[in-house]
Design an enzyme around this catalytic site. Structure first.
Site, PDB file in Angstrom:
ATOM      1  N   HIS A   1       1.191 -14.130  -9.748  1.00 59.18           N
ATOM      2  CA  HIS A   1       1.297 -12.663  -9.575  1.00 59.18           C
ATOM      3  C   HIS A   1       1.057 -11.749 -11.059  1.00 59.18           C
ATOM      4  O   HIS A   1       0.961 -10.593 -10.804  1.00 59.18           O
ATOM      5  CB  HIS A   1       2.921 -12.499  -9.041  1.00 59.18           C
ATOM      6  CG  HIS A   1       2.699 -12.834  -7.721  1.00 59.18           C
ATOM      7  ND1 HIS A   1       1.900 -12.513  -6.709  1.00 59.18           N
ATOM      8  CD2 HIS A   1       4.060 -13.546  -7.181  1.00 59.18           C
ATOM      9  CE1 HIS A   1       2.429 -12.847  -5.512  1.00 59.18           C
ATOM     10  NE2 HIS A   1       3.521 -13.626  -5.826  1.00 59.18           N
TER      11      HIS A   1
ATOM     12  N   TYR B   1       5.161 -19.182  -9.179  1.00 59.76           N
ATOM     13  CA  TYR B   1       6.645 -19.562  -9.099  1.00 59.76           C
ATOM     14  C   TYR B   1       7.066 -20.760  -9.575  1.00 59.76           C
ATOM     15  O   TYR B   1       6.113 -21.386 -10.192  1.00 59.76           O
ATOM     16  CB  TYR B   1       6.750 -19.427  -7.595  1.00 59.76           C
ATOM     17  CG  TYR B   1       6.635 -18.216  -6.833  1.00 59.76           C
ATOM     18  CD1 TYR B   1       7.553 -17.054  -7.299  1.00 59.76           C
ATOM     19  CD2 TYR B   1       5.850 -17.960  -5.984  1.00 59.76           C
ATOM     20  CE1 TYR B   1       7.090 -15.939  -6.658  1.00 59.76           C
ATOM     21  CE2 TYR B   1       5.703 -16.726  -5.396  1.00 59.76           C
ATOM     22  CZ  TYR B   1       6.260 -15.430  -5.778  1.00 59.76           C
ATOM     23  OH  TYR B   1       6.249 -14.315  -5.079  1.00 59.76           O
TER      24      TYR B   1
ATOM     25  N   ARG C   1       1.424 -25.681  -1.107  1.00 63.73           N
ATOM     26  CA  ARG C   1       0.475 -24.711  -1.652  1.00 63.73           C
ATOM     27  C   ARG C   1       0.172 -24.818  -3.082  1.00 63.73           C
ATOM     28  O   ARG C   1       1.108 -24.728  -3.828  1.00 63.73           O
ATOM     29  CB  ARG C   1       0.916 -23.159  -1.194  1.00 63.73           C
ATOM     30  CG  ARG C   1       0.107 -22.124  -1.425  1.00 63.73           C
ATOM     31  CD  ARG C   1       0.227 -21.025  -0.291  1.00 63.73           C
ATOM     32  NE  ARG C   1      -0.774 -20.066  -0.601  1.00 63.73           N
ATOM     33  CZ  ARG C   1      -0.747 -18.785  -0.402  1.00 63.73           C
ATOM     34  NH1 ARG C   1       0.407 -18.326   0.072  1.00 63.73           N
ATOM     35  NH2 ARG C   1      -1.602 -17.924  -0.425  1.00 63.73           N
TER      36      ARG C   1
ATOM     37  N   GLN D   1      -1.907  -0.800   1.964  1.00 58.08           N
ATOM     38  CA  GLN D   1      -0.994   0.512   1.970  1.00 58.08           C
ATOM     39  C   GLN D   1       0.206   0.293   2.752  1.00 58.08           C
ATOM     40  O   GLN D   1       1.174   1.027   2.434  1.00 58.08           O
ATOM     41  CB  GLN D   1      -1.872   1.735   2.416  1.00 58.08           C
ATOM     42  CG  GLN D   1      -2.732   2.216   1.316  1.00 58.08           C
ATOM     43  CD  GLN D   1      -3.783   3.328   1.727  1.00 58.08           C
ATOM     44  OE1 GLN D   1      -5.048   3.226   1.976  1.00 58.08           O
ATOM     45  NE2 GLN D   1      -3.242   4.437   2.095  1.00 58.08           N
TER      46      GLN D   1
ATOM     47  N   GLU E   1       1.022 -19.244  -7.095  1.00 57.77           N
ATOM     48  CA  GLU E   1       1.229 -17.755  -7.369  1.00 57.77           C
ATOM     49  C   GLU E   1       2.222 -17.491  -8.517  1.00 57.77           C
ATOM     50  O   GLU E   1       2.633 -16.276  -8.735  1.00 57.77           O
ATOM     51  CB  GLU E   1       1.833 -17.036  -6.169  1.00 57.77           C
ATOM     52  CG  GLU E   1       0.711 -16.376  -5.437  1.00 57.77           C
ATOM     53  CD  GLU E   1      -0.345 -17.082  -4.635  1.00 57.77           C
ATOM     54  OE1 GLU E   1      -0.165 -18.367  -4.552  1.00 57.77           O
ATOM     55  OE2 GLU E   1      -1.091 -16.461  -3.953  1.00 57.77           O
TER      56      GLU E   1
HETATM   57  P1  NAP Z   1      -3.681  14.946  -3.948  1.00 58.80           P
HETATM   58  O1  NAP Z   1      -3.264  13.641  -3.948  1.00 58.80           O
HETATM   59  O2  NAP Z   1      -2.652  15.951  -3.546  1.00 58.80           O
HETATM   60  O3  NAP Z   1      -4.125  15.212  -5.292  1.00 58.80           O
HETATM   61  C1  NAP Z   1      -4.886  16.568  -5.574  1.00 58.80           C
HETATM   62  C2  NAP Z   1      -5.124  16.756  -6.904  1.00 58.80           C
HETATM   63  O4  NAP Z   1      -5.644  18.025  -7.217  1.00 58.80           O
HETATM   64  C3  NAP Z   1      -3.911  16.531  -8.017  1.00 58.80           C
HETATM   65  O5  NAP Z   1      -4.265  15.636  -8.965  1.00 58.80           O
HETATM   66  C4  NAP Z   1      -3.581  17.998  -8.457  1.00 58.80           C
HETATM   67  O6  NAP Z   1      -3.209  17.770  -9.795  1.00 58.80           O
HETATM   68  C5  NAP Z   1      -4.962  18.788  -8.254  1.00 58.80           C
HETATM   69  N1  NAP Z   1      -4.760  20.037  -7.927  1.00 58.80           N
HETATM   70  C6  NAP Z   1      -3.949  20.473  -6.670  1.00 58.80           C
HETATM   71  N2  NAP Z   1      -4.014  21.985  -6.807  1.00 58.80           N
HETATM   72  C7  NAP Z   1      -4.991  22.333  -7.498  1.00 58.80           C
HETATM   73  C8  NAP Z   1      -5.526  23.516  -7.920  1.00 58.80           C
HETATM   74  N3  NAP Z   1      -5.014  24.517  -7.356  1.00 58.80           N
HETATM   75  N4  NAP Z   1      -6.287  23.554  -8.724  1.00 58.80           N
HETATM   76  C9  NAP Z   1      -6.585  22.505  -9.557  1.00 58.80           C
HETATM   77  N5  NAP Z   1      -6.239  21.306  -9.516  1.00 58.80           N
HETATM   78  C10 NAP Z   1      -5.386  21.155  -8.283  1.00 58.80           C
HETATM   79  O7  NAP Z   1      -4.914  15.077  -3.091  1.00 58.80           O
HETATM   80  P2  NAP Z   1      -6.110  14.071  -2.746  1.00 58.80           P
HETATM   81  O8  NAP Z   1      -6.638  13.400  -4.172  1.00 58.80           O
HETATM   82  O9  NAP Z   1      -7.330  15.026  -2.175  1.00 58.80           O
HETATM   83  O10 NAP Z   1      -5.908  12.983  -1.659  1.00 58.80           O
HETATM   84  C11 NAP Z   1      -5.384  13.299  -0.426  1.00 58.80           C
HETATM   85  C12 NAP Z   1      -4.378  12.295   0.027  1.00 58.80           C
HETATM   86  O11 NAP Z   1      -5.478  11.096   0.578  1.00 58.80           O
HETATM   87  C13 NAP Z   1      -3.608  11.922  -0.750  1.00 58.80           C
HETATM   88  O12 NAP Z   1      -2.217  11.889  -0.373  1.00 58.80           O
HETATM   89  C14 NAP Z   1      -3.782  10.416  -1.309  1.00 58.80           C
HETATM   90  O13 NAP Z   1      -2.783   9.510  -1.456  1.00 58.80           O
HETATM   91  C15 NAP Z   1      -4.751  10.192  -0.178  1.00 58.80           C
HETATM   92  N6  NAP Z   1      -5.788   9.112  -0.701  1.00 58.80           N
HETATM   93  C16 NAP Z   1      -5.214   7.924  -0.952  1.00 58.80           C
HETATM   94  C17 NAP Z   1      -6.172   6.899  -1.290  1.00 58.80           C
HETATM   95  C18 NAP Z   1      -5.620   5.814  -1.604  1.00 58.80           C
HETATM   96  O14 NAP Z   1      -6.426   4.596  -1.953  1.00 58.80           O
HETATM   97  N7  NAP Z   1      -4.388   5.319  -1.176  1.00 58.80           N
HETATM   98  C19 NAP Z   1      -7.452   7.448  -1.618  1.00 58.80           C
HETATM   99  C20 NAP Z   1      -7.910   8.613  -1.682  1.00 58.80           C
HETATM  100  C21 NAP Z   1      -6.902   9.799  -0.965  1.00 58.80           C
HETATM  101  P3  NAP Z   1      -2.672  19.064 -10.544  1.00 58.80           P
HETATM  102  O15 NAP Z   1      -1.829  19.864  -9.863  1.00 58.80           O
HETATM  103  O16 NAP Z   1      -1.653  18.046 -11.662  1.00 58.80           O
HETATM  104  O17 NAP Z   1      -3.879  19.444 -11.402  1.00 58.80           O
HETATM  105 FE1  SF4 Z   2      -2.108  -4.436   5.083  1.00 57.76          FE
HETATM  106 FE2  SF4 Z   2      -2.766  -3.488   7.645  1.00 57.76          FE
HETATM  107 FE3  SF4 Z   2      -3.981  -2.590   5.326  1.00 57.76          FE
HETATM  108 FE4  SF4 Z   2      -4.400  -4.980   6.188  1.00 57.76          FE
HETATM  109  S1  SF4 Z   2      -4.869  -3.083   7.372  1.00 57.76           S
HETATM  110  S2  SF4 Z   2      -3.758  -4.701   4.023  1.00 57.76           S
HETATM  111  S3  SF4 Z   2      -2.259  -5.781   7.159  1.00 57.76           S
HETATM  112  S4  SF4 Z   2      -1.741  -2.306   5.774  1.00 57.76           S
END
Ligand code: NAP
Ligand code: SF4
Length: 678
Positions: free
Chosen positions: A254, A168, A216, A341, A166
């Site tokens: 990394h 190190y 490792r 996550q 990794e």
């Molecule tokens: P979000 O993260 O709140 O993003 C919403 C987007 O819409 C922002 O880019 C915002 O940008 C825009 N927006 C908000 N209000 C708006 C309006 N009235 N008009 C136009 N644009 C507007 O919501 P999301 O993408 O739906 O995701 C929902 C949740 O799911 C989030 O918390 C996200 O973290 C989670 N999620 C996570 C993953 C992951 O891989 N970790 C994947 C999918 C979803 P601007 O306001 O700058 O325009």
């Molecule tokens: Fe990490 Fe749990 Fe997601 Fe697996 S399921 S990658 S252990 S958070």
């Protein structure tokens, strides 16, 4: 008879016998940042030992101050520290488990002022240039490894793992990338292998022959100036000759710009590199990375790619993984979905790891609550992640649970996420919850929207009705070319060749990935992954890298957001970079600081810095966030009936499955109890 005979074959070293071929890989959990860290760590490992894993490897402990990952990081270099370790080894041994301590000197990745390396070449992921080690430093450091190993033995560990991958310190000595020495410790391959070989030799000398030492080895470096396959084989043979009992497979430094454990990496993508290690040595080899089911592990062992299999995150997701597999109940395993996550993303942001699918991971002490004294009738409305977690946990706690879901199947937003390339792993979570619903006798009412009257008989009502997509107030939003991300991911609508995406949150990025993915199906086969990221399965060139190749982009895609600045700042710390890089390679354009004008037949009219622009688009995908769906909650409130509100229905902003599942689980623990978990 287990259905996984290779996985559950014991392995005898003469002085020690491993009960099966499953190893819990090393992972720094940061549990030391919580209260009662020693009790937490002991309990965390004990649960996994009880769950049947043959051998646990701890997170990395530095052999000296210079090798610390960060100030105050884990270190084992003095007898004063043994008591806290004995707490852990005793807890594991109480369950007939075995545990090895990992010795990790961070080298130039150390975020400490005294960082050292074979040369003073800084890494791209740490601005501090390391101090070039003197000959005396090298000898002292080798001695430090040996001292840590002997202290580990004294503390009751069954062995140590020497972290040689990794990127190190040990890796740094082996690779011309960061070893420019012209003395006995650099230059020729023999010289570059001297440091790992001496560390191994001295550790063996100090700990004796009846102590397990795992080394490792980086089986593919994935960086320019890394080793070739032939050099890696020579390294593995050298540490074998110096006394290693097992070679464990590491993958990628990394600083490598190739994802190695994220969801986008196909399962078992790195078994080719384990096979190369296995061909090089006689001692047992462990395969690792992106292995998350007993079926995969069994196939690797049956093919002879490796002799053992290492899983780290899957043991967070389900401490009972090994026992369930041995008993032939892999359908009961809560499979790690490789999302990172709640584990790596938390660790990288300085917080203690837990798990998206198992919020009890690393928090075992918080859930040590006596069973509920009352069996309550619990009605949960909404079978998305929050509702599922709440219903299943409430039933586990002894309550009588009815789960209502308006759709024809469980899963809520997970059913959409699973259609994004690489996120098929969510199927495992849906399967797990479906199995638990049946096992626990939860009454599942699909296609059902209960009203206030239908919920009257429940002692506790939990509203987990989720979210509705936000429709932005843009003139022309009702135009036929506008589609919701929901309809697109559910397969109800299709996108044209020119696409504008309104909103660049997690879902906007998911849609960009979904629409730009190569046409050949959702799953990314190994060969496609290797071509896209430039991975050479033969490792003929240093680092095992080739020129990446990618099919021509399928669509012309523009992502838009109103905020200024770089997009995707809230994407996962451990995975966001690979998603951004993927979209860049697919020529997905990104426009920030946008003011939306209107939508018409020509496309989306916007302004950027006061200048009007037209985004000519056949399809405009709305990914503008969500609003909580609280209609039922309001109706209950108006009727004077209290209800618990969880998941997206409680807070739509920044909703994600980590929060939803954690909240649902904790609420269920609180039902009928004096106090819920902290
Ligand atoms: P979000 O993260 O709140 O993003 C919403 C987007 O819409 C922002 O880019 C915002 O940008 C825009 N927006 C908000 N209000 C708006 C309006 N009235 N008009 C136009 N644009 C507007 O919501 P999301 O993408 O739906 O995701 C929902 C949740 O799911 C989030 O918390 C996200 O973290 C989670 N999620 C996570 C993953 C992951 O891989 N970790 C994947 C999918 C979803 P601007 O306001 O700058 O325009
Ligand atoms: Fe990490 Fe749990 Fe997601 Fe697996 S399921 S990658 S252990 S958070």
């Amino acid at each position: 008879m287990t259905p996984f005979p290779h996985l559950f074959r014991p392995l005898d070293f003469g002085f020690m016998r491993l009960a099966n071929r499953l190893l819990m890989g090393s992972m720094h959990t940061r549990l030391e940042t919580l209260d009662r860290p020693n009790q937490r760590l002991a309990r965390f490992y004990a649960e996994r030992a009880k769950g049947g894993v043959a051998l646990i490897v701890t997170g990395g402990f530095s052999p000296n101050e210079e090798g610390l990952l960060e100030p105050g990081g884990p270190i084992l270099n003095s007898a004063d520290q043994l008591a806290e370790h004995r707490h852990i080894t005793r807890a594991v041994h109480a369950h007939a488990g075995k545990i090895a301590l990992q010795i990790l000197h961070a080298g130039r990745y150390a975020k400490v002022a005294a960082a050292v390396g074979p040369s003073s070449i800084a890494s791209p992921i740490n601005s501090r240039a390391p101090r070039r080690m003197t000959l005396a430093d090298i000898q002292r450091t080798i001695e430090d490894y040996a001292l840590t190993a002997s202290l580990a033995r004294e503390a009751g560990y069954d062995g140590v793992e020497i972290m040689g991958s990794e990127g190190y310190l040990i890796n740094e000595f082996t690779a011309p990338r960061c070893n420019d020495r012209d003395d006995d410790w650099g230059g020729s391959l023999d010289n570059r292998l001297r440091f790992p070989t001496e560390v191994m030799r001295r550790v063996r000398q100090r700990t004796g022959d009846d102590f397990l030492v795992i080394f490792r080895v980086s089986s593919i470096d994935l960086v320019e100036g890394g080793l070739t396959g032939a050099e890696i084989a020579a390294l593995a043979r050298a540490v074998e000759a110096a006394g290693a009992n097992i070679i464990n497979q590491g993958i990628g430094w990394h600083e490598a710009r190739v994802p190695t454990i994220a969801q986008r990496v196909p399962r078992a993508a790195w078994s080719f590199a384990a096979r190369l290690l296995k061909a090089a040595v006689q001692i047992p080899v462990v395969a690792s990375n992106r292995l998350n089911t007993p079926e995969l592990a069994e196939a690797i062992l049956a093919r002879g790619d490796a002799d053992l299999v290492s899983m780290a995150r899957p043991m967070l997701a389900d401490p009972e993984f090994a026992n369930k597999a041995r008993q032939g109940h892999s359908e009961k395993i809560n499979v790690c979905i490789a999302c990172n996550q709640a584990c790596l993303d938390l660790i990288f942001s300085g917080r203690a790891a837990t798990c998206l699918v198992n919020p009890k991971a690393g928090r075992e002490l918080d859930f040590d609550l006596p069973p509920s004294t009352q069996r309550r009738r619990v009605g949960v409305v909404g079978a998305g992640p929050a509702g599922l977690a709440c219903a299943v946990t409430a039933a586990e706690r002894g309550h009588q649970v009815t789960l209502f879901e308006a759709e024809r199947g469980i899963g809520g937003q997970l059913n959409l996420a699973r259609n994004v390339p690489g996120k098929e792993e969510f199927d495992e979570t849906l399967r797990y919850f479906a199995t638990r619903i049946t096992e626990l006798g939860i009454a599942l009412r699909l296609g059902c929207r209960p009203d206030v009257a239908a919920l009257a008989a429940f002692d506790d009502i939990v509203i987990a009705t989720g979210v509705s997509p936000r429709i932005p107030d843009i003139p022309g939003i009702e135009h036929g070319k506008c589609v919701s991300y929901v309809d697109l991911l559910a397969g109800r609508q299709r996108a044209g060749e020119r696409v504008a995406i309104i909103g660049a949150g997690g879902i906007g990025f998911d849609i960009a990935e979904y629409l730009s993915a190569p046409a050949a199906g959702m799953a990314t086969p190994d060969s496609h992954f290797r071509a896209e990221w430039g991975v050479d399965a033969k490792i003929l060139r240093p680092g095992g890298l080739l020129e990446p190749t990618a099919p021509p982009p399928r669509r012309h895609i523009v992502m838009l957001q109103r905020k200024s600045g770089r997009m995707g700042r809230r994407l996962g710390l451990s995975t966001g970079w690979a998603l951004r890089l993927t979209l860049a390679k697919r020529n997905v354009a990104q426009l920030s600081g946008v003011t939306y004008g209107h939508i018409d037949d020509a496309g989306l009219h916007i302004e950027v810095e006061g200048r009007p622009q037209l985004i000519a688009a056949d399809t405009i995908v709305i990914c503008a966030g969500q609003e909580p769906a609280r209609g039922l909650h309001q109706a209950l409130k108006s009727a004077g009936r209290g209800a618990h509100l969880i998941g997206g229905a409680e807070r739509a902003a920044e909703l994600d499955a980590v929060r939803a599942i954690d909240q649902g689980t904790r609420l269920a623990y609180g039902l009928g109890a004096q106090d819920g978990p902290q």
